[in-house]
Write a protein that holds these residues in place. Structure first.
Motif, mmCIF file in Angstrom:
data_model
loop_
_atom_site.group_PDB
_atom_site.id
_atom_site.type_symbol
_atom_site.label_atom_id
_atom_site.label_comp_id
_atom_site.label_asym_id
_atom_site.label_seq_id
_atom_site.Cartn_x
_atom_site.Cartn_y
_atom_site.Cartn_z
ATOM 1 N N GLN A 1 -96.208 -98.983 -90.436
ATOM 2 C CA GLN A 1 -95.167 -99.056 -91.459
ATOM 3 C C GLN A 1 -95.563 -99.869 -92.689
ATOM 4 O O GLN A 1 -95.161 -99.559 -93.809
ATOM 5 N N SER A 2 -96.369 -100.895 -92.532
ATOM 6 C CA SER A 2 -96.735 -101.755 -93.657
ATOM 7 C C SER A 2 -97.750 -101.112 -94.604
ATOM 8 O O SER A 2 -98.055 -101.666 -95.651
ATOM 9 N N LEU A 3 -98.250 -99.935 -94.272
ATOM 10 C CA LEU A 3 -99.282 -99.278 -95.074
ATOM 11 C C LEU A 3 -98.709 -98.128 -95.902
ATOM 12 O O LEU A 3 -99.192 -96.998 -95.860
ATOM 13 N N GLN A 4 -97.684 -98.428 -96.695
ATOM 14 C CA GLN A 4 -96.996 -97.392 -97.465
ATOM 15 C C GLN A 4 -97.908 -96.698 -98.481
ATOM 16 O O GLN A 4 -97.796 -95.492 -98.688
ATOM 17 N N SER A 5 -98.813 -97.431 -99.105
ATOM 18 C CA SER A 5 -99.700 -96.799 -100.092
ATOM 19 C C SER A 5 -100.635 -95.795 -99.417
ATOM 20 O O SER A 5 -100.910 -94.728 -99.967
ATOM 21 N N VAL B 1 -96.526 -89.572 -90.250
ATOM 22 C CA VAL B 1 -95.357 -90.105 -89.556
ATOM 23 C C VAL B 1 -95.546 -91.594 -89.333
ATOM 24 O O VAL B 1 -96.660 -92.115 -89.410
ATOM 25 N N ASP B 2 -94.430 -92.285 -89.062
ATOM 26 C CA ASP B 2 -94.508 -93.711 -88.749
ATOM 27 C C ASP B 2 -95.070 -93.900 -87.351
ATOM 28 O O ASP B 2 -94.795 -93.117 -86.442
ATOM 29 N N LEU B 3 -95.824 -94.952 -87.188
ATOM 30 C CA LEU B 3 -96.438 -95.282 -85.907
ATOM 31 C C LEU B 3 -95.420 -95.963 -85.005
ATOM 32 O O LEU B 3 -94.754 -96.917 -85.402
ATOM 33 N N ASN B 4 -95.285 -95.443 -83.783
ATOM 34 C CA ASN B 4 -94.480 -96.103 -82.753
ATOM 35 C C ASN B 4 -95.056 -95.745 -81.389
ATOM 36 O O ASN B 4 -96.039 -95.010 -81.301
ATOM 37 N N GLN B 5 -94.459 -96.240 -80.322
ATOM 38 C CA GLN B 5 -95.009 -96.055 -78.987
ATOM 39 C C GLN B 5 -95.084 -94.602 -78.540
ATOM 40 O O GLN B 5 -95.932 -94.252 -77.733
ATOM 41 N N ASN B 6 -94.223 -93.744 -79.033
ATOM 42 C CA ASN B 6 -94.178 -92.361 -78.572
ATOM 43 C C ASN B 6 -94.830 -91.380 -79.535
ATOM 44 O O ASN B 6 -94.693 -90.176 -79.367
ATOM 45 N N THR B 7 -95.526 -91.866 -80.519
ATOM 46 C CA THR B 7 -96.107 -91.009 -81.538
ATOM 47 C C THR B 7 -97.275 -90.201 -80.986
ATOM 48 O O THR B 7 -98.170 -90.747 -80.350
ATOM 49 N N GLN B 8 -97.249 -88.917 -81.250
ATOM 50 C CA GLN B 8 -98.369 -88.027 -80.954
ATOM 51 C C GLN B 8 -99.021 -87.699 -82.295
ATOM 52 O O GLN B 8 -98.340 -87.246 -83.213
ATOM 53 N N ALA B 9 -100.325 -87.931 -82.425
ATOM 54 C CA ALA B 9 -100.988 -87.680 -83.701
ATOM 55 C C ALA B 9 -102.473 -87.430 -83.491
ATOM 56 O O ALA B 9 -103.036 -87.782 -82.450
ATOM 57 N N ASP B 10 -103.082 -86.834 -84.501
ATOM 58 C CA ASP B 10 -104.528 -86.600 -84.484
ATOM 59 C C ASP B 10 -105.287 -87.870 -84.842
ATOM 60 O O ASP B 10 -106.437 -88.048 -84.456
ATOM 61 N N ALA B 11 -104.630 -88.747 -85.622
ATOM 62 C CA ALA B 11 -105.253 -90.001 -86.048
ATOM 63 C C ALA B 11 -104.170 -91.063 -86.214
ATOM 64 O O ALA B 11 -103.021 -90.750 -86.499
ATOM 65 N N PHE B 12 -104.575 -92.305 -86.013
ATOM 66 C CA PHE B 12 -103.684 -93.455 -86.163
ATOM 67 C C PHE B 12 -104.309 -94.409 -87.164
ATOM 68 O O PHE B 12 -105.504 -94.702 -87.087
ATOM 69 N N VAL B 13 -103.503 -94.905 -88.111
ATOM 70 C CA VAL B 13 -103.990 -95.859 -89.104
ATOM 71 C C VAL B 13 -103.219 -97.155 -88.899
ATOM 72 O O VAL B 13 -101.988 -97.181 -88.964
ATOM 73 N N ILE B 14 -103.959 -98.229 -88.637
ATOM 74 C CA ILE B 14 -103.350 -99.533 -88.339
ATOM 75 C C ILE B 14 -103.900 -100.580 -89.306
ATOM 76 O O ILE B 14 -104.915 -100.365 -89.962
ATOM 77 N N THR B 15 -103.233 -101.737 -89.344
ATOM 78 C CA THR B 15 -103.709 -102.829 -90.196
ATOM 79 C C THR B 15 -104.690 -103.725 -89.470
ATOM 80 O O THR B 15 -105.411 -104.479 -90.096
ATOM 81 N N GLY B 16 -104.687 -103.684 -88.164
ATOM 82 C CA GLY B 16 -105.565 -104.558 -87.400
ATOM 83 C C GLY B 16 -104.995 -105.937 -87.202
ATOM 84 O O GLY B 16 -105.611 -106.787 -86.570
ATOM 85 N N GLN B 17 -103.799 -106.196 -87.729
ATOM 86 C CA GLN B 17 -103.185 -107.516 -87.590
ATOM 87 C C GLN B 17 -102.679 -107.752 -86.177
ATOM 88 O O GLN B 17 -102.731 -108.863 -85.678
#
Length: 77
Positions: free
Chosen positions: A8-12, A25-41
């Motif tokens: 969620q914090s990566l709006q840009s 889509v927003d990342l959450n526990q039930n998200t199905q996706a081809d790729a996930f983008v995280i901040t690493g925090q």
């Protein structure tokens, strides 16, 4: 195009990937996706320590939206 879950914090990054035609889509526990983008925090961003995925996980810390897009393109091609 790929379905990409973005923390969620990566709006840009989210807006940039959407402009390139990806289903973002927003990342959450039930998200199905081809790729996930995280901040690493957060070490345990999904809320579960035993999660495994065959999807690409990109740590966007210190990267521009363009660099994240390029990494996703490289991994999904």
């Amino acid at each position: 195009m790929a379905r990409i879950a973005v923390e969620q914090s990566l709006q840009s990054v989210k807006q940039y990937l959407q402009s390139k035609g990806h289903d973002v889509v927003d990342l959450n526990q039930n998200t199905q996706a081809d790729a996930f983008v995280i901040t690493g925090q957060d070490k345990d961003v999904m809320g579960m320590q035993d999660v495994t995925t065959k999807s690409t996980v990109i740590n966007a810390k210190g990267l521009t939206p363009e660099e994240v897009y390029q990494m996703i393109s490289n991994h999904l091609s």
